[in-house]
Design an enzyme around this catalytic site. Structure first.
Site, short mmCIF file in Angstrom:
data_model
loop_
_atom_site.label_atom_id
_atom_site.label_comp_id
_atom_site.label_asym_id
_atom_site.label_seq_id
_atom_site.Cartn_x
_atom_site.Cartn_y
_atom_site.Cartn_z
N ASP A 1 2.20 19.23 7.07
CA ASP A 1 3.57 18.87 7.42
C ASP A 1 4.39 20.15 7.54
O ASP A 1 3.97 21.23 7.08
CB ASP A 1 4.12 17.95 6.34
CG ASP A 1 5.50 17.40 6.69
OD1 ASP A 1 5.73 17.10 7.87
OD2 ASP A 1 6.34 17.30 5.78
N ASP B 1 8.51 20.37 7.45
CA ASP B 1 9.68 20.40 6.56
C ASP B 1 9.27 20.01 5.15
O ASP B 1 8.64 18.98 4.93
CB ASP B 1 10.76 19.46 7.08
CG ASP B 1 11.35 19.94 8.40
OD1 ASP B 1 11.97 21.01 8.40
OD2 ASP B 1 11.16 19.25 9.42
N ASP C 1 4.54 16.88 1.63
CA ASP C 1 5.46 16.90 0.49
C ASP C 1 5.95 15.51 0.11
O ASP C 1 6.74 15.38 -0.82
CB ASP C 1 6.66 17.80 0.79
CG ASP C 1 7.59 17.17 1.83
OD1 ASP C 1 7.11 16.87 2.94
OD2 ASP C 1 8.79 16.99 1.53
#
Length: 264
Positions: free
Chosen positions: A13, A15, A209
């Site tokens: 990922d 961000d 995240d």
């Protein structure tokens, strides 16, 4: 007990893993450089459909992270791939920005507000009431409803912004029709990335995240998963989910040495 196959491919990922908005996360640049020097295939994944891969490459470069344009996979590209598989050379009424319209143009789609095959909703910073109203009427008239991702909000330096999921809910409430979401947590996003790399799920790891998007979509696509705690999901929240990542680390910096190790 069968031992896991060595890791050959990395998905990550963007961000919360590599950057926070424009700010790089410690170790992100070194992680990407190690991937590039290793020669192992990798993709940076994002549900953000606003920007093209070229735009996102420039954004990451400003943060000191050098990701090749062809190593960036967005929900807009995954949406275009899905539509090209489902209904080649079709038509769509698009609510979104350059990342989405460019991806659809590149597969030969026609952008129209006259009897389109699909209404395709993506993220934009300038949602228009007129455009949303037109989308509602087209869905009512029979256009199939697709959305790039279900994220209800996005970050900004000023606070939360409404995102694709929020506007999709508005259209769904007005029409009684729910969209098909392409981006994470739909494992279709992961499978389209694997197909792009000609990679196998058993030899691929997904770094994210968020337990409710990155980890669940990776798990459902058959990947090994790593949660970094530099983003949305905090370490103490992991036990509240009925599934677990393969590994939990503090940040992307903790994974640099594992690229050559190929085990997890």
């Amino acid at each position: 007990m069968t031992l896991p196959r060595p890791i050959e491919t990395w998905l990550t990922d963007m961000d919360g893993v590599l950057v926070h908005e424009e700010d790089p996360i410690a170790g992100a640049a070194e992680f990407v450089e190690k991937l590039k020097s290793s020669g192992r295939p990798f993709l940076v994944l994002t549900n953000n459909s606003i920007f093209t891969p070229r735009d996102l490459r420039a954004r990451l470069l400003r943060s000191g992270i050098d990701v090749p344009e062809d190593a960036i996979w967005t929900s807009a590209l995954a949406t275009a791939k899905f539509l090209d598989d489902q209904r080649p050379h079709g038509s769509a009424y698009v609510v979104g920005e350059a990342g989405l319209t460019t991806a659809l143009h590149d597969i030969g789609y026609v952008m129209t507000d006259h009897d389109p095959d699909y209404v395709v909703l993506g993220e934009t910073r300038t949602y228009s009431f007129e455009a949303i109203t037109r989308a509602i009427r087209l869905v009512d008239d029979g256009a199939r409803f697709i959305a790039t991702n279900p994220d209800a909000s996005g970050p900004s330096h000023q606070g939360k912004l409404p995102a694709t999921g929020s506007v999709a809910a508005l259209i769904s409430t007005a029409t009684g029709r729910r969209p098909y979401f392409i981006g994470k947590p739909n494992p279709l996003m992961m499978r389209s990335a694997l197909n792009r790399l000609e990679a196998h799920s058993e030899t691929t790891v997904m770094i994210g995240d968020r337990m409710d998007t990155d980890i669940i979509s990776g798990l459902e696509a058959g990947l090994r998963t790593v949660l970094v705690t530099t983003g949305s999901t905090r370490r103490e929240q992991i036990e509240t989910f009925p599934y677990r990542p393969t590994k939990v680390v503090d940040s992307i910096a903790d994974l640099i040495d594992l690229i050559d190790d190929t085990s997890l």
